[in-house]
Design a protein around this motif. Sequence first.
Motif, PDB file in Angstrom:
ATOM      1  N   GLU A 127       0.910  -1.346   0.050  1.00  0.00           N
ATOM      2  CA  GLU A 127       0.012   0.414   0.165  1.00  0.00           C
ATOM      3  C   GLU A 127       0.902   1.359  -0.224  1.00  0.00           C
ATOM      4  O   GLU A 127       1.456   1.539   0.817  1.00  0.00           O
ATOM      5  CB  GLU A 127      -0.698   0.161   0.884  1.00  0.00           C
ATOM      6  N   GLY A 141      -1.448   5.107  -3.660  1.00  0.00           N
ATOM      7  CA  GLY A 141      -0.931   3.835  -4.197  1.00  0.00           C
ATOM      8  C   GLY A 141      -1.879   3.058  -3.433  1.00  0.00           C
ATOM      9  O   GLY A 141      -1.301   2.355  -2.344  1.00  0.00           O
ATOM     10  N   SER A 142      -2.919   1.963  -3.523  1.00  0.00           N
ATOM     11  CA  SER A 142      -3.318   0.738  -3.825  1.00  0.00           C
ATOM     12  C   SER A 142      -2.158  -0.721  -3.911  1.00  0.00           C
ATOM     13  O   SER A 142      -1.877  -0.371  -5.198  1.00  0.00           O
ATOM     14  CB  SER A 142      -4.940   0.613  -3.341  1.00  0.00           C
ATOM     15  N   THR A 247       8.193   4.509  -8.220  1.00  0.00           N
ATOM     16  CA  THR A 247       8.623   4.883  -7.357  1.00  0.00           C
ATOM     17  C   THR A 247       9.125   5.777  -8.229  1.00  0.00           C
ATOM     18  O   THR A 247      10.436   6.544  -7.111  1.00  0.00           O
ATOM     19  CB  THR A 247       8.567   4.042  -6.230  1.00  0.00           C
TER      20      THR A 247
END
Length: 306
Positions: A127, A141-142, A247
Motif C-alpha cells: 500500500e 496508491g493501492s 516509484t
Amino acid sequence: MRHWHILGVGAIGGLFASLLQAGGSRCTLLLREDDPDAGESSLTVELRCKQQHSHYRFPVSARGDSSGITHLLVTTKAQDIVPALAAVIPRLSPASTVLVLANGMGYLEQLQTRWPWLPCYAGTTTEGVYRQGRRLLCHAGSGTTLIGGRGESTSPPWFADWQNLAVNCAWEPRIDQALWRKLAINCAINPLTAVHDCCNGELASRPELAVEVQQLCEEIRMIGAAAGQHQAVADLHTKVAEVIAATANNRSSMLQDIRARRTTEIDYLNGYLLTLADELKLEAPRNRALVTAVRSLQKQAQKQVG
Ligand code: KPL
C-alpha cells in the motif's frame, strides 16, 4: 470483531488502524511516553485518498499501561520492533496474537528467541501511504497486503477482521517467500539510494547506477537461491526495475531515514543477507560494501545530532 492495539503509529500503522476501524474492529493506539499526544485520551487521524478525506478517532493508551492486549499490530521500523514489544510485553499472554507488518527479515527469530510463548505472525504490504502531517496521511496508491504465520497454511479466526478491509489483503501460506521477495527488492533499492543520495528513479536513469542495481540484484539472487528462496528471487532484476519505475519520484525509506538522521533498517535488510551469506560461506562483496557505507552514513548523521 476483535480489539486491535496498534504499536507504531506512522503512515502504515495509521492506515491500517483506520482500515480496521472502518471494517468494524475496535482499535486503540499505543503511544510512546515521549509522544506529544501521550497525555490525551484519544486522537484523530485524517486519511486522504483521491478526493476523499476521512477522519478516524481512536482511544489512546500509553505503552506502559496495564490493561491486557488480545490482538497487537506492530508497524514500527524493523529495528524498533523488539524494544517496542518489550515495553508492552507485560500486557500480552500466550493467548494474545501479535502481527508484525514491517520491512526486512530477522525480527521474527528475535521475537521467538526472547518470547517463545508469544504467537507471532508477519505480513508485508505494498500500500502506498505517506505522512503529510503528524496525523495526516495520504493514501496515494493501492497495493496488496499478504499475511501469514510460519507453518500455518490456513488463516486463524482473527484474520476475518483483515478480510473486511477495504484494500486487497490475503492470507499467504508461504509467508517467508513473500517476506523474502519484499526483502530482496528493498535490498536492491534502499541502500543504493541512501549512498548516492538520489530518488528511486535515478537508479534507472543514471547508467552507472543502473549497472550497480543489476550487479547487486545478481548477488542478492545468488544468496536467496542458496538459502532455498528460488521462487522469491526469480526475475529479481525485472521486478526491481518495475518497482523503480513505479516509484521513480519517491525517496526510499532508507534515504529519508539518513536525511532525518534516524537509524536505518540496514541491519534487517542487507545486514540480514550478509549474516546469511556468512553462514552459507558465500562471498557478498556488494552487500558488504553497502552495509559498511550505510552504517557509516548513519554514524556520521547521528554524530551531527548528538
Ligand atoms: O519500500 C520501499 C522503501 O522505500 O522502503 C520502496 C519499494 C523502495 C519504495 O521506495
